[in-house]
Design a protein around this motif. Structure first.
Motif, mmCIF file in Angstrom:
data_model
loop_
_atom_site.group_PDB
_atom_site.id
_atom_site.type_symbol
_atom_site.label_atom_id
_atom_site.label_comp_id
_atom_site.label_asym_id
_atom_site.label_seq_id
_atom_site.Cartn_x
_atom_site.Cartn_y
_atom_site.Cartn_z
ATOM 1 N N GLY A 1 1.210 -0.340 -11.328
ATOM 2 C CA GLY A 1 -0.134 0.049 -10.896
ATOM 3 C C GLY A 1 -0.329 -0.141 -9.409
ATOM 4 N N PRO A 2 -1.581 0.033 -8.955
ATOM 5 C CA PRO A 2 -1.834 0.061 -7.521
ATOM 6 C C PRO A 2 -1.528 -1.216 -6.763
ATOM 7 N N THR B 1 -11.202 6.419 -4.264
ATOM 8 C CA THR B 1 -10.253 6.937 -3.275
ATOM 9 C C THR B 1 -10.955 7.590 -2.090
ATOM 10 N N ASP B 2 -12.209 7.956 -2.261
ATOM 11 C CA ASP B 2 -12.934 8.589 -1.163
ATOM 12 C C ASP B 2 -14.095 7.673 -0.758
ATOM 13 N N VAL C 1 -6.530 -3.700 -3.566
ATOM 14 C CA VAL C 1 -5.686 -2.536 -3.262
ATOM 15 C C VAL C 1 -5.704 -2.334 -1.739
ATOM 16 N N SER D 1 -4.166 -0.355 0.322
ATOM 17 C CA SER D 1 -4.247 0.982 0.913
ATOM 18 C C SER D 1 -5.692 1.481 0.941
ATOM 19 N N ASN D 2 -6.533 0.955 0.029
ATOM 20 C CA ASN D 2 -7.944 1.340 0.061
ATOM 21 C C ASN D 2 -8.621 0.839 1.339
ATOM 22 N N VAL E 1 -7.691 3.291 3.994
ATOM 23 C CA VAL E 1 -8.448 4.554 3.881
ATOM 24 C C VAL E 1 -9.885 4.336 4.358
ATOM 25 N N SER F 1 0.828 -1.020 3.797
ATOM 26 C CA SER F 1 -0.295 -0.128 3.469
ATOM 27 C C SER F 1 -1.480 -0.281 4.416
ATOM 28 N N HIS G 1 0.961 2.207 -3.697
ATOM 29 C CA HIS G 1 0.207 3.280 -3.045
ATOM 30 C C HIS G 1 0.901 3.603 -1.720
ATOM 31 N N THR H 1 -6.720 10.421 1.719
ATOM 32 C CA THR H 1 -6.661 9.215 0.890
ATOM 33 C C THR H 1 -5.197 8.865 0.633
ATOM 34 N N ASP H 2 -4.902 8.113 -0.425
ATOM 35 C CA ASP H 2 -3.514 7.693 -0.618
ATOM 36 C C ASP H 2 -2.835 8.412 -1.784
ATOM 37 N N TYR I 1 -0.365 7.894 -5.166
ATOM 38 C CA TYR I 1 0.242 6.955 -6.126
ATOM 39 C C TYR I 1 0.364 7.635 -7.482
#
Lengths: 399, 323
Positions: free
Chosen positions: A52-53, A223-224, A245, A247-248, A251, A276, B144, B243-244, B246
């Motif tokens: 998972g993430p 994700t957005d 997470v 990478s979030n 972003v 990330s 990710h 965004t990423d 995964y």
């Protein structure tokens, strides 16, 4: 026909979700009451996020715990083996994984679960089975302490080798208000125990110290971040992201810059992933220091690199080494009390609390607090991301 | 009236207007991607009366193909050829790769069950979805990744664009919306103006009758999967620019595409487009003006409400049952 097929699709989805939920709550399987043979290889399960993430953290923990077994086992006179058990980022999956571990009578102690939600969801089952579980990364304060007048969410079977969120949250907030001199802070939680708990602590401290706080909420699957960034005003100084997470966080930071907003992103241990989250100027606080920064720690790093060529690790890895040391020492003591025949769950359960690690990976000495199952004098460290994306250690928070 | 108060009120009003316009821009960006996913759902449903649950995972594979092409050309920061050419190649490779994947899914997971009871292809679609997601996880890991778009062309994609007062529409958003709209227009022309489009509409209306009129239904179905999957592929690349990437990203994206298709009217091409933009609008407005935390609850409540009140969606037509 159209309606029936679409309805059927929704029904199938709901049924699958129900089956998944039911399996997570199924009753405990039959338990064996035997122990671990001291003469044979002793296997210790590590419950963590292996897929998972946030899989990076579980795989880091597994590799460091394996290194501990390889290096420290012979010193203790036993052969240890660490096996990974996947909990994903889901407390329900952690609960199912715990039942499988409990059902195996040769497992006498557990490392993990890695997350606070997973630890809370499994602790009662581990307590009932007299299996001590030692987390290398679950930091929610409520696991071991009474928060808001409520009983701790974990049982006496739970231990952790890292400081909790009340230490991290307060120290992070002190840094944001004191050193960064922020006047306006946006706090975005991720709707799970670790994140909400940390966000609450930071928010309460900042408000009490005259900082304007805006509270928002996302999920680990968001994700957005456009809408959230749209709500954050241009005069916001810091955006605090206690997420799991990494990478979030990247972003979110990029979306802030896209909107012309200069707020600094301040992440916590869950976002500590240099591969990330690498937005220059951002901060990350973590329960472990950069062990490669000193000669003693570098020895461990070199050994890890030898076993894991070409790979990198995050700050989640080294605490798993310490958790494995605690688990292995408790088993060794239990073996000694039973003439080196078997280590039982009950004996390990009672011995974990008094384990003292003379040579922990972070230097100094390690033992648990006499009041809670937290480390004595636990600390957090702060890192800032440079323009090259590398994490530079600022220092120990609050020191 | 106190002049200072009036100025402050005007400033607050302008900030609110700015926030509202930015919300619309955000919703159009998000809606464009949802529309591309919804189109695949809608077209396949229209032709086969099957919900292709693996469609979200085809979208995810498109995103990974884009990443692979980007890495092959040196990555975002130091590409070996012009970054703009790399972006075009990423989109084309994702479309081609996903078209092949879509055809494979149709051939091996759906075609053998075309005449089976309705539950069988539905279960097969779910199984295929998990198969693709976990295969990608085994192949590429669970971490990710990102396109690292912020480092492309010195951040130009995010920092340049159209700036009007406090409002900023970044270049990456413009690219996402323009490319998505062009794709939708091309699809519309294909479906409404070409011989194959006519065959698709005929098959959608009555498969048996179309077959009797000489339409090669197998060919039409394969073409539908090629089109839908190619759109999902480019959608994956456009989505991941902001965004990423995964292996499990397809599940929620697919669910959003499915929701958009149902709201717009599943089986209807313009309905899928409308549904995508409406879903983007609802999601963004909910997050901005109601609560970021309650957004998903709100969206899926709307889905349930549509199923209860207007199951055929906004532009869908209720089927006449022959008795």
């Amino acid at each position: 026909m159209k309606k029936s097929v679409v309805t059927l699709g929704i029904a199938v989805g709901a049924a699958l979700a129900a089956v998944a939920g039911a399996s997570a709550n199924s009753s405990a399987p039959a338990r064996q009451t035997s122990g671990a043979s001291c003469a044979k290889t002793i296997t210790i399960p590590l419950l963590s996020v292996l897929t998972g993430p946030a899989a990076f953290l579980g795989n880091d923990q597994l590799s460091w715990a394996k290194l501990a077994a390889k290096q420290e086992g012979p010193k203790l006179g036993h052969t240890f083996n660490i096996v990974g058990v996947d909990t994903q980022l889901d407390p329900a999956i952690a609960a199912t994984a715990a039942q499988k571990v409990i059902a195996n009578g040769s497992y006498v102690v557990v490392i993990g679960p890695a997350t606070s939600g997973g630890s809370a969801a499994t602790s009662k089952a581990f307590f009932d089975a007299k299996v001590a579980h030692i987390s290398p990364s679950a930091t929610n304060a409520a696991l071991t302490k009474s928060v808001g007048g409520k009983a701790p969410t974990a049982t006496a079977a739970f231990y952790r080798v890292v400081a909790d969120d009340s230490v991290q949250g307060t120290r992070d907030a002190q840094y944001i208000a004191g050193t960064l001199k922020a006047k306006k802070v946006a706090i975005i939680d991720a709707q799970e125990p670790y994140s909400v708990g940390l966000a609450d602590i930071v928010g309460t401290y900042l408000k009490a110290n005259g900082v304007t706080v805006q509270r928002e909420s996302v999920t680990n699957n968001t994700t957005d971040f456009s809408a959230i960034v749209n709500k954050i005003s241009k005069d916001t100084d810091v955006v605090f992201t206690p997420w799991q997470v990494a990478s979030n966080a990247q972003v979110l930071g990029v979306t802030l810059r896209e909107a012309g907003k200069a707020a600094v992103v301040f992440g916590t241990d869950g976002t500590d992933d240099p591969s990330s989250f690498k937005l220059a100027g951002s901060f990350v606080s973590n329960f472990g220091p950069d062990i490669s920064a000193d000669a003693a720690g570098k020895v461990y790093v070199d050994a890890w690199n030898k076993d894991n060529p070409g790979k990198t690790f995050s700050a989640f890895g080294p605490p798993a080494y310490l958790a494995a040391q605690v688990a292995m020492q408790a088993i060794t003591k239990a073996c000694k009390t039973n003439q080196n025949t078997y280590a039982t769950r009950a004996s390990v359960f009672s011995l974990v609390r008094n384990v003292k690690v003379a040579n922990p990976i972070y230097g100094g000495a390690f033992r648990f607090s006499t009041k809670t199952h937290d480390p004595l004098n636990g600390s957090f460290w702060l890192f800032q991301i440079g323009s090259d994306g590398k994490y530079k250690q600022i220092g120990k928070l609050g020191s | 009236m106190v002049p200072g108060c009036s100025a402050a009120r005007d400033h607050t009003f302008l900030l609110l207007v700015d926030q509202f316009i930015q919300t619309i821009v955000d919703s159009v960006t998000l809606g464009s991607v949802y529309a591309l996913i919804a189109l695949g759902y809608s077209m396949v449903y229209g032709i086969l009366k099957l919900l292709p649950f693996a469609h979200g995972d085809v979208f995810m594979v498109g995103s990974f193909i884009g990443l692979g092409v980007l890495k092959a050309f040196g990555g975002a920061a130091n590409p070996t050829i012009s970054i703009w050419l790399v972006l075009v190649l990423m989109a084309l490779a994702a479309m081609a790769g996903c078209a092949v994947l879509g055809v494979a899914v149709e051939r091996f997971a759906y075609r053998p069950l075309r005449n089976a009871p309705r539950i069988a292809p539905l279960i097969s679609a779910l199984g295929t979805s998990f198969f693709i997601a976990y295969s990608m996880q085994l192949l590429f890991g669970a971490n990710h990744r990102t396109y690292d778009t912020f480092t492309m062309a010195g951040g130009k994609l995010f920092l340049s664009g159209i700036t009007w007062g406090p409002l900023h529409v970044s270049l990456v958003r413009i690219i996402v919306v323009v490319v998505a709209v062009v794709m939708m227009v091309v699809l519309w022309l294909l479906v409404s103006r070409t011989r194959m489009g006519k065959a698709m509409r005929a098959t959608s209306f009555d498969r048996e009758a179309a077959m009797m009129m000489g339409v090669d239904v197998d060919k039409v179905i394969v073409f539908t999967f090629v089109l839908g999957s190619a759109l999902a592929g480019i959608g994956g690349v456009l989505f991941s620019l902001r965004t990423d990437v995964y292996s499990q990203m397809g599940f929620l994206a697919g669910l959003s595409g499915f929701t958009a298709a149902v709201i717009g009217g599943i089986g209807s091409v313009p309905g899928a487009m409308l549904g995508g933009y409406l879903l983007g609008l609802v999601e963004t407005v909910t997050q901005t003006y109601i609560s970021t935390g309650w957004s998903n609850l709100f969206i899926f409540s709307i889905l349930v409400a549509f199923m209860l009140i207007r199951p055929s969606g906004i532009l869908g037509k209720a089927e006449i049952k022959k008795v």
